[in-house]
Motif scaffolding. Structure first.
Motif, PDB file in Angstrom:
ATOM      1  N   ARG A  65      48.695  43.820  44.422  1.00 10.18           N
ATOM      2  CA  ARG A  65      48.265  42.551  43.857  1.00 10.18           C
ATOM      3  C   ARG A  65      46.984  42.103  44.558  1.00 10.18           C
ATOM      4  NH1 ARG A  65      50.723  38.600  45.246  1.00 10.18           N
ATOM      5  NH2 ARG A  65      50.368  37.190  43.471  1.00 10.18           N
ATOM      6  N   PRO A  67      45.416  38.541  44.485  1.00 10.66           N
ATOM      7  CA  PRO A  67      45.456  37.162  43.978  1.00 10.66           C
ATOM      8  C   PRO A  67      44.107  36.456  43.975  1.00 10.66           C
ATOM      9  CG  PRO A  67      46.421  37.306  46.167  1.00 10.66           C
ATOM     10  CD  PRO A  67      46.211  38.709  45.703  1.00 10.66           C
ATOM     11  N   ASN A  68      43.154  36.922  44.809  1.00  3.71           N
ATOM     12  CA  ASN A  68      41.842  36.271  44.877  1.00  3.71           C
ATOM     13  C   ASN A  68      40.784  36.953  44.020  1.00  3.71           C
ATOM     14  OD1 ASN A  68      42.781  34.344  46.752  1.00  3.71           O
ATOM     15  ND2 ASN A  68      42.435  35.769  48.459  1.00  3.71           N
ATOM     16  N   GLN A  69      41.185  37.963  43.242  1.00  7.50           N
ATOM     17  CA  GLN A  69      40.219  38.652  42.391  1.00  7.50           C
ATOM     18  C   GLN A  69      39.740  37.732  41.267  1.00  7.50           C
ATOM     19  OE1 GLN A  69      41.293  42.619  41.193  1.00  7.50           O
ATOM     20  NE2 GLN A  69      40.150  42.485  39.290  1.00  7.50           N
ATOM     21  N   THR A  70      38.479  37.912  40.862  1.00  9.73           N
ATOM     22  CA  THR A  70      37.903  37.098  39.798  1.00  9.73           C
ATOM     23  C   THR A  70      38.727  37.241  38.519  1.00  9.73           C
ATOM     24  OG1 THR A  70      35.709  37.511  40.731  1.00  9.73           O
ATOM     25  CG2 THR A  70      35.799  36.623  38.497  1.00  9.73           C
ATOM     26  N   PRO A  71      39.085  36.130  37.872  1.00 13.88           N
ATOM     27  CA  PRO A  71      39.885  36.221  36.635  1.00 13.88           C
ATOM     28  C   PRO A  71      39.203  37.055  35.560  1.00 13.88           C
ATOM     29  CG  PRO A  71      39.796  33.964  37.437  1.00 13.88           C
ATOM     30  CD  PRO A  71      38.830  34.749  38.265  1.00 13.88           C
ATOM     31  N   THR A  72      40.022  37.694  34.742  1.00 15.55           N
ATOM     32  CA  THR A  72      39.501  38.561  33.686  1.00 15.55           C
ATOM     33  C   THR A  72      38.599  37.799  32.727  1.00 15.55           C
ATOM     34  OG1 THR A  72      41.502  39.910  33.823  1.00 15.55           O
ATOM     35  CG2 THR A  72      40.143  40.172  31.857  1.00 15.55           C
ATOM     36  N   ARG A  73      38.909  36.544  32.450  1.00 17.87           N
ATOM     37  CA  ARG A  73      38.094  35.748  31.535  1.00 17.87           C
ATOM     38  C   ARG A  73      36.682  35.567  32.079  1.00 17.87           C
ATOM     39  NH1 ARG A  73      37.065  30.359  31.476  1.00 17.87           N
ATOM     40  NH2 ARG A  73      38.565  30.079  33.184  1.00 17.87           N
ATOM     41  N   ILE A  74      36.563  35.326  33.383  1.00 21.11           N
ATOM     42  CA  ILE A  74      35.240  35.171  34.005  1.00 21.11           C
ATOM     43  C   ILE A  74      34.505  36.502  34.014  1.00 21.11           C
ATOM     44  CG2 ILE A  74      34.021  34.500  36.100  1.00 21.11           C
ATOM     45  CD1 ILE A  74      35.325  32.201  34.648  1.00 21.11           C
ATOM     46  N   GLU A  75      35.219  37.587  34.291  1.00 19.65           N
ATOM     47  CA  GLU A  75      34.584  38.901  34.280  1.00 19.65           C
ATOM     48  C   GLU A  75      34.004  39.226  32.904  1.00 19.65           C
ATOM     49  OE1 GLU A  75      37.205  41.206  37.727  1.00 19.65           O
ATOM     50  OE2 GLU A  75      37.581  41.603  35.605  1.00 19.65           O
ATOM     51  N   ARG A  76      34.728  38.872  31.858  1.00 12.83           N
ATOM     52  CA  ARG A  76      34.227  39.133  30.508  1.00 12.83           C
ATOM     53  C   ARG A  76      32.976  38.310  30.222  1.00 12.83           C
ATOM     54  NH1 ARG A  76      39.968  39.053  27.127  1.00 12.83           N
ATOM     55  NH2 ARG A  76      40.721  41.109  27.844  1.00 12.83           N
ATOM     56  N   THR A 102      29.580  37.796  43.995  1.00 13.26           N
ATOM     57  CA  THR A 102      30.754  38.009  43.141  1.00 13.26           C
ATOM     58  C   THR A 102      30.351  38.670  41.834  1.00 13.26           C
ATOM     59  OG1 THR A 102      31.842  36.064  44.092  1.00 13.26           O
ATOM     60  CG2 THR A 102      32.680  36.867  41.980  1.00 13.26           C
TER      61      THR A 102
END
Length: 329
Positions: A65, A67-76, A102
């Motif tokens: 896991r 938990p601090n990874q950039t959310p998928t929505r932001i990555e898109r 980032t």
């Protein structure tokens, strides 16, 4: 993961685990025998009990896991802005309110091509022309360079005084033949070998077909003296290069042309002209056009024989031409 100093390979781990599980060795005795810690011995013995021989293989160190990874929505959103606008991490970060580092990590994680690899108008990855030996391809082009009026131009004196200086001898309403002889432009004709980046260049008064043809004859002779037989020439679609005079000057050399409105195809000579402008034409404040012209052959020799080229691993173009200096003849 296995490395050069790892005490156990997969086979060694299997032997260690079998000594403990099947032969009944104490953990400490097995650890001393295989020169590892007791903790390591216990870990491989446990994996062998649970998974057998398959458990002796390396596992990924990636966490289950993040938990601090950039959310998928932001990555898109980051990928979308990069594809549509072709911006770098800093501009994307300012737009989306994210730190540039980032953004850079997201672009790297998804394997997005670097901006310097892309053709800006289309967004496609640039396919660079690579040749295997000298003479396979020579890029030819012309750069227009403004002359410096006597006393210096606007870069030295400022725009107001510099423009006044350049207009001093024009006269109002006079025909061009009465204007100051230094007004006008030089036409910098250049031929550069694609493999070695060895360049031949001349300052000429125009870019007419006869001038371009004469330049190529001298350039081809110079490359021949350097031991480079030219087989192919690449130019743009300028009228001087589409003329019968230039075609006759080429002789048996194959003539290739770039696609219309695609100067990137002739990028090596375009980049040479940019380097030339930065390091010679506008590198210092010249007081006259003659002073700048006198420095041109000196700079060109430095470029060919002494200046390190990033595409050549920091070596000068002459280093790629066999026996250019004649030391092995």
């Amino acid at each position: 993961m296995s490395h050069r100093n790892a005490p156990l390979s997969e086979t060694g781990r299997l032997r260690l685990a079998r000594c403990v599980v099947e032969d009944g060795w104490p953990l400490r005795r097995a650890a001393e025998r295989f020169q590892v810690s007791v903790t390591t011995t216990s870990r491989w013995a446990t994996r062998y009990r649970e998974q057998g021989e398959a458990g002796m293989a390396d596992r990924s160190s990636r966490p289950h896991r993040s938990p601090n990874q950039t959310p998928t929505r932001i990555e898109r959103r980051i990928i979308k802005v990069r594809v549509l606008r072709r911006w770098g991490p800093a501009r994307i970060g300012y737009l989306l309110g994210i730190h540039p580092s980032t953004v850079h990590r997201v672009l790297t994680r998804y394997g997005v091509a670097k901006l310097r690899w892309l053709d800006r108008p289309t967004g496609r990855v640039i396919r660079r022309i690579e040749t295997s030996q000298c003479g396979d391809l020579v890029h030819v082009d012309v750069k227009k360079l403004g002359k410096i009026p006597a006393g210096g131009g606007w870069r030295m004196l400022g725009r107001t005084i510099g423009q006044r200086n350049s207009q001093a001898d024009k006269g109002s309403g006079l025909r061009s033949k009465y204007r100051h002889p230094l007004h006008g432009h030089h036409f910098l004709h250049t031929a550069i070998d694609a493999h070695s980046r060895l360049a031949y260049s001349e300052l000429l008064p125009d870019e007419r077909k006869e001038t371009a043809a004469g330049f190529w004859l001298r350039a081809n002779a110079w490359f021949a003296e350097c031991g480079i037989p030219v087989r192919n020439v690449l130019t743009d679609n300028g009228s001087c290069y589409r003329s019968h005079a230039f075609r006759e000057a080429l002789g048996d050399v194959e003539h290739r042309r770039t696609r219309p409105y695609r100067p990137q195809t002739n990028g090596k000579v375009e980049r040479f002209h940019r380097t030339l402008a930065d390091e010679w034409a506008y590198a210092r404040l010249y007081t006259s056009d003659a002073e700048r012209c006198a420095q041109f052959p000196i700079w060109l020799h430095t470029y060919n024989h002494h200046r390190g080229h990033t595409a050549l691993g920091g070596q000068p173009p002459a280093s790629r031409v066999p026996n250019l200096s004649g030391q092995y003849s």
